[in-house]
Scaffold this active site. Sequence first.
Site, PDB file in Angstrom:
ATOM      1  N   ASN A  45      -1.990 -30.667  -4.718  1.00 52.91           N
ATOM      2  CA  ASN A  45      -1.379 -29.467  -5.274  1.00 52.91           C
ATOM      3  C   ASN A  45      -1.837 -28.257  -4.474  1.00 52.91           C
ATOM      4  O   ASN A  45      -2.978 -28.187  -4.000  1.00 52.91           O
ATOM      5  CB  ASN A  45      -1.664 -29.324  -6.771  1.00 52.91           C
ATOM      6  CG  ASN A  45      -3.125 -29.339  -7.158  1.00 52.91           C
ATOM      7  OD1 ASN A  45      -3.935 -30.059  -6.583  1.00 52.91           O
ATOM      8  ND2 ASN A  45      -3.466 -28.550  -8.163  1.00 52.91           N
ATOM      9  N   GLU A  47      -1.632 -24.157  -4.863  1.00 56.21           N
ATOM     10  CA  GLU A  47      -1.297 -23.040  -5.741  1.00 56.21           C
ATOM     11  C   GLU A  47      -0.938 -21.796  -4.940  1.00 56.21           C
ATOM     12  O   GLU A  47      -1.231 -21.694  -3.742  1.00 56.21           O
ATOM     13  CB  GLU A  47      -2.477 -22.721  -6.661  1.00 56.21           C
ATOM     14  CG  GLU A  47      -2.762 -23.834  -7.635  1.00 56.21           C
ATOM     15  CD  GLU A  47      -3.944 -23.541  -8.537  1.00 56.21           C
ATOM     16  OE1 GLU A  47      -4.091 -24.274  -9.521  1.00 56.21           O
ATOM     17  OE2 GLU A  47      -4.728 -22.599  -8.279  1.00 56.21           O
ATOM     18  N   ASN A  48      -0.321 -20.873  -5.649  1.00 48.71           N
ATOM     19  CA  ASN A  48       0.056 -19.594  -5.077  1.00 48.71           C
ATOM     20  C   ASN A  48      -0.145 -18.555  -6.161  1.00 48.71           C
ATOM     21  O   ASN A  48       0.056 -18.846  -7.340  1.00 48.71           O
ATOM     22  CB  ASN A  48       1.527 -19.651  -4.637  1.00 48.71           C
ATOM     23  CG  ASN A  48       1.959 -18.435  -3.889  1.00 48.71           C
ATOM     24  OD1 ASN A  48       2.102 -17.368  -4.470  1.00 48.71           O
ATOM     25  ND2 ASN A  48       2.179 -18.599  -2.601  1.00 48.71           N
ATOM     26  N   ALA A  50       1.660 -16.315  -7.071  1.00 49.56           N
ATOM     27  CA  ALA A  50       2.899 -16.296  -7.851  1.00 49.56           C
ATOM     28  C   ALA A  50       3.076 -17.722  -8.365  1.00 49.56           C
ATOM     29  O   ALA A  50       3.699 -18.557  -7.727  1.00 49.56           O
ATOM     30  CB  ALA A  50       4.074 -15.864  -6.984  1.00 49.56           C
ATOM     31  N   CYS A  56       3.311 -29.229  -6.359  1.00 47.87           N
ATOM     32  CA  CYS A  56       2.588 -30.332  -6.987  1.00 47.87           C
ATOM     33  C   CYS A  56       2.183 -31.364  -5.932  1.00 47.87           C
ATOM     34  O   CYS A  56       2.836 -31.492  -4.891  1.00 47.87           O
ATOM     35  CB  CYS A  56       3.458 -31.013  -8.033  1.00 47.87           C
ATOM     36  SG  CYS A  56       3.919 -29.955  -9.416  1.00 47.87           S
ATOM     37  N   GLU A  58       2.459 -34.604  -6.063  1.00 49.96           N
ATOM     38  CA  GLU A  58       3.498 -35.622  -5.888  1.00 49.96           C
ATOM     39  C   GLU A  58       4.605 -35.122  -4.958  1.00 49.96           C
ATOM     40  O   GLU A  58       5.064 -35.870  -4.088  1.00 49.96           O
ATOM     41  CB  GLU A  58       4.103 -36.006  -7.245  1.00 49.96           C
ATOM     42  CG  GLU A  58       3.100 -36.564  -8.222  1.00 49.96           C
ATOM     43  CD  GLU A  58       2.418 -35.508  -9.094  1.00 49.96           C
ATOM     44  OE1 GLU A  58       1.857 -35.885 -10.129  1.00 49.96           O
ATOM     45  OE2 GLU A  58       2.430 -34.304  -8.729  1.00 49.96           O
ATOM     46  N   CYS A  92       8.514 -33.495 -10.962  1.00 52.96           N
ATOM     47  CA  CYS A  92       8.015 -34.524 -10.035  1.00 52.96           C
ATOM     48  C   CYS A  92       8.464 -35.913 -10.459  1.00 52.96           C
ATOM     49  O   CYS A  92       8.704 -36.770  -9.616  1.00 52.96           O
ATOM     50  CB  CYS A  92       6.495 -34.450  -9.921  1.00 52.96           C
ATOM     51  SG  CYS A  92       5.974 -33.052  -8.900  1.00 52.96           S
TER      52      CYS A  92
END
Length: 139
Positions: A45, A47-48, A50, A56, A58, A92
């Site tokens: 994963n 992240e951001n 935003a 994800c 997957e 996903c």
Amino acid sequence: MADEMEQALVEAARAVRENAYVPYSQFKVGAAIRTPSGAVHLGVNVENVAYPEGTCAEAGAIAAMVAAGEGRIEAVAVIADSPQPVSPCGGCRQKLAEFGEGSVPVVLATTDGTLQRTTLAELLPGVFSQAHMERAGRG
């Protein structure tokens, strides 16, 4: 999934999980997809700030598989540091179903060794597929 192959897939997901980019949630997830060729494609994963713009694990593994020129999933493993195994999100699940049959085995794992075995069909009953987009009289 044979025990040895299942364990190798879980361990690949465990190892790649450490590379997750999770500065906001601190919740690392790793995914490993094995294809019929025997290749294993990994994802984490990402992240951001935003939040909806993150990726994800997957989805990352699927992208790696497609980038490598493959398009069929034979088995999936997902691992996270949680009290119980974490299932793929709805998006996903649909993405996995795009590349795998319902009988594809999925193992969900925790970092402490708890395993839950399921299949793509069990994760996403009533999957939306290309067959839904076919119209009468079109082949």
